[in-house]
Write a protein that holds these residues in place. Structure first.
Motif, PDB file in Angstrom:
ATOM      1  N   LEU A  45       0.772  -1.116  -0.185  1.00  0.00           N
ATOM      2  CA  LEU A  45       0.051   0.002  -0.001  1.00  0.00           C
ATOM      3  C   LEU A  45       0.902   1.145   0.200  1.00  0.00           C
ATOM      4  N   GLY A  46       1.849   1.192   0.793  1.00  0.00           N
ATOM      5  CA  GLY A  46       2.897   2.659   1.074  1.00  0.00           C
ATOM      6  C   GLY A  46       3.707   2.611  -0.194  1.00  0.00           C
ATOM      7  N   GLU A  47       4.046   1.421  -0.936  1.00  0.00           N
ATOM      8  CA  GLU A  47       4.887   1.655  -2.329  1.00  0.00           C
ATOM      9  C   GLU A  47       4.011   2.194  -3.235  1.00  0.00           C
ATOM     10  N   GLN A  48       2.672   1.819  -3.309  1.00  0.00           N
ATOM     11  CA  GLN A  48       1.655   2.513  -4.360  1.00  0.00           C
ATOM     12  C   GLN A  48       1.381   3.712  -4.107  1.00  0.00           C
ATOM     13  N   LEU A  49       1.566   4.170  -2.642  1.00  0.00           N
ATOM     14  CA  LEU A  49       1.227   5.828  -2.415  1.00  0.00           C
ATOM     15  C   LEU A  49       2.430   6.584  -2.574  1.00  0.00           C
ATOM     16  N   GLY A  50       3.567   5.897  -2.951  1.00  0.00           N
ATOM     17  CA  GLY A  50       4.963   6.621  -3.025  1.00  0.00           C
ATOM     18  C   GLY A  50       5.116   7.239  -1.882  1.00  0.00           C
ATOM     19  N   VAL A  51       5.100   6.603  -0.738  1.00  0.00           N
ATOM     20  CA  VAL A  51       5.670   7.140   0.509  1.00  0.00           C
ATOM     21  C   VAL A  51       7.098   7.344   0.822  1.00  0.00           C
ATOM     22  N   ARG A  52       7.770   8.141   1.562  1.00  0.00           N
ATOM     23  CA  ARG A  52       9.058   8.161   1.979  1.00  0.00           C
ATOM     24  C   ARG A  52       9.395   7.131   2.880  1.00  0.00           C
ATOM     25  N   GLY A  53      10.515   6.530   2.864  1.00  0.00           N
ATOM     26  CA  GLY A  53      10.945   5.591   3.980  1.00  0.00           C
ATOM     27  C   GLY A  53      10.184   4.303   3.541  1.00  0.00           C
ATOM     28  N   SER A  54      11.050   3.268   4.223  1.00  0.00           N
ATOM     29  CA  SER A  54      10.300   2.018   4.184  1.00  0.00           C
ATOM     30  C   SER A  54       9.193   1.565   5.324  1.00  0.00           C
ATOM     31  N   VAL A  55       8.243   0.987   4.675  1.00  0.00           N
ATOM     32  CA  VAL A  55       7.062   0.536   6.044  1.00  0.00           C
ATOM     33  C   VAL A  55       7.599  -0.810   6.446  1.00  0.00           C
ATOM     34  N   THR A  56       7.773  -0.652   7.513  1.00  0.00           N
ATOM     35  CA  THR A  56       8.152  -1.759   8.506  1.00  0.00           C
ATOM     36  C   THR A  56       7.134  -2.138   9.575  1.00  0.00           C
ATOM     37  N   SER A  57       7.525  -3.216  10.178  1.00  0.00           N
ATOM     38  CA  SER A  57       6.753  -3.909  11.229  1.00  0.00           C
ATOM     39  C   SER A  57       6.712  -2.723  12.549  1.00  0.00           C
ATOM     40  N   PRO A  58       5.614  -2.026  12.766  1.00  0.00           N
ATOM     41  CA  PRO A  58       5.767  -1.000  13.844  1.00  0.00           C
ATOM     42  C   PRO A  58       5.988  -1.622  15.284  1.00  0.00           C
ATOM     43  N   THR A  59       7.183  -2.268  15.345  1.00  0.00           N
ATOM     44  CA  THR A  59       7.396  -2.930  16.600  1.00  0.00           C
ATOM     45  C   THR A  59       7.846  -1.997  17.733  1.00  0.00           C
ATOM     46  N   PHE A  60       8.608  -1.093  17.459  1.00  0.00           N
ATOM     47  CA  PHE A  60       9.033  -0.028  18.707  1.00  0.00           C
ATOM     48  C   PHE A  60       8.429   1.167  18.742  1.00  0.00           C
ATOM     49  N   VAL A  61       7.468   1.611  17.905  1.00  0.00           N
ATOM     50  CA  VAL A  61       6.629   2.897  17.802  1.00  0.00           C
ATOM     51  C   VAL A  61       5.338   2.326  17.717  1.00  0.00           C
ATOM     52  N   LEU A  62       4.085   3.141  18.383  1.00  0.00           N
ATOM     53  CA  LEU A  62       2.884   2.920  18.111  1.00  0.00           C
ATOM     54  C   LEU A  62       2.363   3.323  16.797  1.00  0.00           C
ATOM     55  N   ALA A  63       3.000   4.622  16.397  1.00  0.00           N
ATOM     56  CA  ALA A  63       2.662   5.153  15.270  1.00  0.00           C
ATOM     57  C   ALA A  63       3.586   5.936  14.330  1.00  0.00           C
ATOM     58  N   ARG A  64       3.767   5.596  13.147  1.00  0.00           N
ATOM     59  CA  ARG A  64       4.758   6.198  12.293  1.00  0.00           C
ATOM     60  C   ARG A  64       4.226   6.975  10.991  1.00  0.00           C
ATOM     61  N   THR A  65       4.398   7.984  10.902  1.00  0.00           N
ATOM     62  CA  THR A  65       4.083   8.870   9.665  1.00  0.00           C
ATOM     63  C   THR A  65       4.796   8.868   8.815  1.00  0.00           C
ATOM     64  N   HIS A  66       4.330   8.230   7.215  1.00  0.00           N
ATOM     65  CA  HIS A  66       5.280   8.217   6.151  1.00  0.00           C
ATOM     66  C   HIS A  66       4.716   9.383   5.234  1.00  0.00           C
ATOM     67  N   ARG A  67       5.298  10.338   5.197  1.00  0.00           N
ATOM     68  CA  ARG A  67       5.381  11.254   4.053  1.00  0.00           C
ATOM     69  C   ARG A  67       5.336  10.939   2.937  1.00  0.00           C
ATOM     70  N   ARG A  68       4.396  11.392   1.545  1.00  0.00           N
ATOM     71  CA  ARG A  68       4.556  11.001   0.312  1.00  0.00           C
ATOM     72  C   ARG A  68       5.693  11.682  -0.408  1.00  0.00           C
ATOM     73  N   LEU A  69       6.432  11.234  -1.224  1.00  0.00           N
ATOM     74  CA  LEU A  69       7.176  11.698  -2.235  1.00  0.00           C
ATOM     75  C   LEU A  69       6.586  12.491  -3.397  1.00  0.00           C
ATOM     76  N   VAL A  70       5.194  12.050  -3.526  1.00  0.00           N
ATOM     77  CA  VAL A  70       4.459  12.823  -4.387  1.00  0.00           C
ATOM     78  C   VAL A  70       3.338  13.603  -3.658  1.00  0.00           C
ATOM     79  N   GLU A  71       2.538  14.252  -4.282  1.00  0.00           N
ATOM     80  CA  GLU A  71       1.492  15.003  -3.574  1.00  0.00           C
ATOM     81  C   GLU A  71       0.369  14.135  -3.196  1.00  0.00           C
TER      82      GLU A  71
END
Length: 159
Positions: A45-71
């Motif tokens: 889903l993140g790859e299709q949205l063009g998010v910055r950074g890799s989407v990983t299992s959120p083991t050590f954080v409760l929530a991570r925001t991935h900004r988009r490389l596109v609008e």
């Protein structure tokens, strides 16, 4: 809607197909045991949205925001495993209306949080009959059940 997903690559492709339907304010609830494919789905889903950074299992954080490389709306990836209630989920101060939010371990966490959401339950084979690849996890298929809640998702199709 129920689908049989036979490889991790196809799970990521399912996430990518759903991403094409999502916009700011949308919520996706993912349920399934450890190793079911929740993060693999979210990665696609993140790859299709063009998010910055890799989407990983959120083991050590409760929530991570991935900004988009596109609008477009950012992807907020949440691990609700350690949360006790919908109130604690709401306490994360997520900008629900301006983000696309994916919540892993979401069962029972969405009461009053949203008017509409997509619930995805992923079940994997277990026991002696499950084939094993490199490592401990069984080879697919996964049974994925997708249910739309609320008017926005009443007629959801990912064909």
């Amino acid at each position: 809607m129920q689908l049989e997903i036979d490889t991790p690559e196809h799970m990521a492709e399912l996430g990518a197909r759903l991403a094409l339907e999502l916009k700011a304010g949308d919520l996706v609830a993912l349920n399934g045991e450890l190793g079911a494919g929740k993060t693999t789905f979210t990665r696609g889903l993140g790859e299709q949205l063009g998010v910055r950074g890799s989407v990983t299992s959120p083991t050590f954080v409760l929530a991570r925001t991935h900004r988009r490389l596109v609008e477009g709306a950012p992807l907020v990836h949440v691990d609700a495993y350690r949360l006790g209630s919908a109130a604690e989920l709401d306490d994360l101060d997520i900008d629900w209306s301006a983000s696309i939010v994916v919540v892993e371990w979401a069962a029972g966490m969405l009461d009053g949080v949203a008017e509409h959401w997509i619930e995805i339950d992923i079940r994997r084979p277990t026991g002696a009959g499950a084939d094993v690849a490199d490592g401990d996890e069984p080879v697919e298929p996964r049974i994925v059940t997708i249910t739309g809640h609320g008017a926005r998702w009443r007629d959801l199709r990912l064909d």
